[in-house]
Design a protein around this motif. Structure first.
Motif, PDB file in Angstrom:
ATOM      1  N   SER A 267     -44.762  29.243 -40.573  1.00  0.00           N
ATOM      2  CA  SER A 267     -45.394  29.599 -41.845  1.00  0.00           C
ATOM      3  C   SER A 267     -45.613  28.394 -42.753  1.00  0.00           C
ATOM      4  O   SER A 267     -46.425  28.460 -43.681  1.00  0.00           O
TER       5      SER A 267
ATOM      6  N   GLN B  23     -50.962  24.650 -36.727  1.00  0.00           N
ATOM      7  CA  GLN B  23     -50.701  25.950 -36.098  1.00  0.00           C
ATOM      8  C   GLN B  23     -51.535  26.117 -34.832  1.00  0.00           C
ATOM      9  O   GLN B  23     -51.032  26.588 -33.802  1.00  0.00           O
TER      10      GLN B  23
ATOM     11  N   THR C  64     -47.026  36.098 -33.338  1.00  0.00           N
ATOM     12  CA  THR C  64     -47.904  35.521 -34.360  1.00  0.00           C
ATOM     13  C   THR C  64     -49.375  35.934 -34.228  1.00  0.00           C
ATOM     14  O   THR C  64     -50.161  35.657 -35.137  1.00  0.00           O
TER      15      THR C  64
ATOM     16  N   ARG D 266     -51.116  38.595 -34.531  1.00  0.00           N
ATOM     17  CA  ARG D 266     -51.725  39.462 -35.552  1.00  0.00           C
ATOM     18  C   ARG D 266     -52.081  38.691 -36.822  1.00  0.00           C
ATOM     19  O   ARG D 266     -52.924  39.144 -37.601  1.00  0.00           O
ATOM     20  N   THR D 267     -51.449  37.560 -37.029  1.00  0.00           N
ATOM     21  CA  THR D 267     -51.666  36.828 -38.279  1.00  0.00           C
ATOM     22  C   THR D 267     -52.719  35.731 -38.162  1.00  0.00           C
ATOM     23  O   THR D 267     -53.231  35.280 -39.187  1.00  0.00           O
TER      24      THR D 267
ATOM     25  N   GLN E  11     -56.242  35.998 -39.874  1.00  0.00           N
ATOM     26  CA  GLN E  11     -56.259  35.779 -41.316  1.00  0.00           C
ATOM     27  C   GLN E  11     -55.980  34.318 -41.663  1.00  0.00           C
ATOM     28  O   GLN E  11     -56.611  33.744 -42.560  1.00  0.00           O
ATOM     29  N   LEU E  12     -55.072  33.696 -40.921  1.00  0.00           N
ATOM     30  CA  LEU E  12     -54.679  32.314 -41.213  1.00  0.00           C
ATOM     31  C   LEU E  12     -55.780  31.314 -40.877  1.00  0.00           C
ATOM     32  O   LEU E  12     -55.960  30.324 -41.573  1.00  0.00           O
TER      33      LEU E  12
END
Length: 545
Positions: free
Chosen positions: A484, A491, A512, A514-515, A518-519
């Motif tokens: 994070s 990433q 990770t 699912r994120t 958006q990231l």
């Protein structure tokens, strides 16, 4: 809106980055491989974005792009023996999109350009965007053609623009682009907003290192070219370097004033420290020496045209002929001669570094040992990137296996012998590129310290790439727990590294996945992001990258 972007423009932009990288100041990274492997799909996504933005009004287009965060990072890069400049690393998708827009503009602009401008002449076909024949050497040779040996009073002016890229005005550029595209196009608006974001809200400055800035700079400079021609000035130009040939001292002063006044209209000024007035004979002697005089081996080395990408193991053309030519030159002796000078000839050192992989292993090792010797390494600092590229090329060469261990030993000494050199961002990136082949205790300690102390996301990303290549499970587990706090580029690199670590990597991706949409999304407020799905699909084969 009637915009001009086509699939061919997008394909040219993608092909250029896949072949030559996104920035000529920093080394290749895995994003270049992503662009190469997914070229057709990326080009289609670029065109779709261009068409979507092209259908908007200028106001809505501007609003949309202002609502997007375009990742970019300013990196410190050396220039010459003691200078520095800033280069810009841009998100791979936005860099490609800006380049695609630039290709469409270059196609429109090229027919309008003067033959006296020798830089970045757009080529209708690849490889690359620009005509290789339009070189700095051709520029210099063309200035000699303007000199008249019969006119003893003739004077040649050499000058350039002070910090040109940093001072390009976005609004002026937007207007010139509008003249090319027509009033119905919102491409000028798009480029203005993108440049504004890359300049962190300032209304001036072009990002250094990418192809788009080269196209955009020529659009601005063509106005200066037209003014000089209209005033009857005899001029030649390569990027922001001008050479003016005048019939007398008085005419030279007048012509230089015309150039200075034309630049002033754009808020630009001449570089006083690089403005020189020379007699025609003096200038001819200077250029002839610059292009290849002196020691016979040095002259032959300068004249070698190496058509290869120093990062690629397969891009050398006519390899056997080049190898035979290089073997006839005593590269080691030339390096020793350069050390005897107050300031080494950067072009000779650069050519010597580029030819390393063409030398027999023992000769290549001897040259590298001289270049990286503690007594010499600072003297060759202006050629750091080229030297590291040459060493990395040797380190990846199967024909030089017998000297890999010795090369590694020389590389491991650098943090102790020349720590000041690898504190510079781009120098560190080139050094890391040469370290990725093998792990050692010295390198592990250096990388960990670099990762902890460097704020640059691009440098930290290169550290992760080394750990990926080394299959360093301890570092992967540590970084996974810091997910994070990592930047988007870091990433993505960690995501690519995951399959290398078996079950640990598989579980990490599941946790990770699912994120990441958006990231890593571009933030275009669309139902489908053009970047993330392509990257995730490509990353499925990350273990083979």
């Amino acid at each position: 809106m009637n915009d001009i972007l086509t699939i061919e423009h997008c394909q040219r932009a993608v092909s250029d980055v896949a072949s030559f990288g996104d920035n000529d100041v920093v080394p290749f990274d895995v994003d270049t491989k992503f662009v190469s492997d997914c070229g057709d799909k990326i080009a289609t996504a670029l065109l779709a974005l261009g068409q979507e933005l092209g259908r908007k009004s200028k106001k809505d287009c501007k609003s949309t792009l202002h609502g997007v965060h375009i990742f970019s990072e300013r990196l410190l890069a050396p220039v010459g023996q003691s200078g520095f400049r800033i280069t810009t690393k841009i998100h791979p998708f936005w860099n490609l999109y800006l380049n695609a827009l630039a290709v469409s503009l270059a196609e429109l602009h090229e027919p309008q350009r003067s033959d006296r401008a020798h830089s970045y002449r757009f080529s209708e076909s690849g490889p690359g965007l620009f005509d290789k024949e339009a070189s700095w050497r051709k520029f210099r040779e063309s200035t000699l053609e303007e000199c008249d040996e019969k006119n003893k009073a003739q004077v040649v002016v050499q000058t350039d623009i002070s910090s040109f890229y940093e001072h390009v005005n976005h609004h002026r550029l937007e207007n010139f682009i509008g003249d090319l595209t027509g009033s119905d196009s919102n491409i000028p608006t798009q480029i203005d907003v993108i440049l504004n974001q890359l300049a962190v809200g300032r209304s001036f400055g072009l990002p250094v290192g990418g192809q788009a800035s080269r196209v955009l700079s020529e659009i601005i400079l063509s106005s200066i070219d037209r003014t000089l021609t209209a005033e009857g000035v005899c001029w030649r130009r390569y990027v922001d370097d001008f050479v003016i040939v005048s019939d007398s001292q008085q005419d030279a002063y007048k012509d230089l004033g015309i150039l200075a006044h034309a630049l002033g209209d754009f808020g630009l000024t001449l570089n006083r420290s690089k403005t020189n007035l020379l007699s025609s004979k003096h200038y001819q002697d200077y250029v002839e020496a610059q292009l290849g005089s002196g020691d016979g081996d040095a002259r032959r080395l300068k004249e070698i045209d190496l058509h290869f990408d120093p990062y690629s193991d397969t891009a050398i053309t006519d390899y056997d002929d080049l190898k035979q030519t290089v073997e006839q030159i005593d590269i080691g002796r030339l390096i020793a001669l350069e050390l005897d000078k107050g300031q080494p000839d950067s072009f000779v050192v650069a050519q010597a570094s580029r030819t390393l992989v063409l030398l027999e292993p023992g000769n290549a090792l001897g040259v590298v040992a001289s270049l990286l010797d503690q007594r010499n390494i600072h003297a060759f600092r202006a050629n750091w990137s080229t030297i590291m590229r040459g060493v990395a090329h040797l380190r990846s060469s199967q024909c030089h296996l017998e000297i890999h261990d010795q090369l590694d030993e020389l590389l491991d000494l650098i943090p102790q012998k020349a720590p000041h050199l690898i504190r510079v961002d781009t120098n560190a990136l080139h050094y890391l590129r040469a370290l990725r082949f093998k792990k050692s205790a010295t390198r592990a300690a250096f990388l960990l310290e670099l990762f902890k102390t460097k704020r640059s996301s691009t440098v930290r990303r290169a550290c992760i790439d080394c750990w990926r290549q080394w299959k360093d499970r301890d570092r992967f587990i540590s970084l996974r727990n810091e997910w994070s706090t990592l930047g988007q580029g870091e990433q993505r690199m960690l995501w690519l590294a995951a399959p290398t670590f078996g079950d640990d990597g598989i579980k990490f991706r599941k946790q990770t996945q699912r994120t990441v949409g958006q990231l890593w999304g571009l933030g275009l407020q669309r139902s489908e992001d053009p970047f993330v799905p392509l990257f995730l699909e490509w990353a499925e084969n990350a273990s083979a990258i």
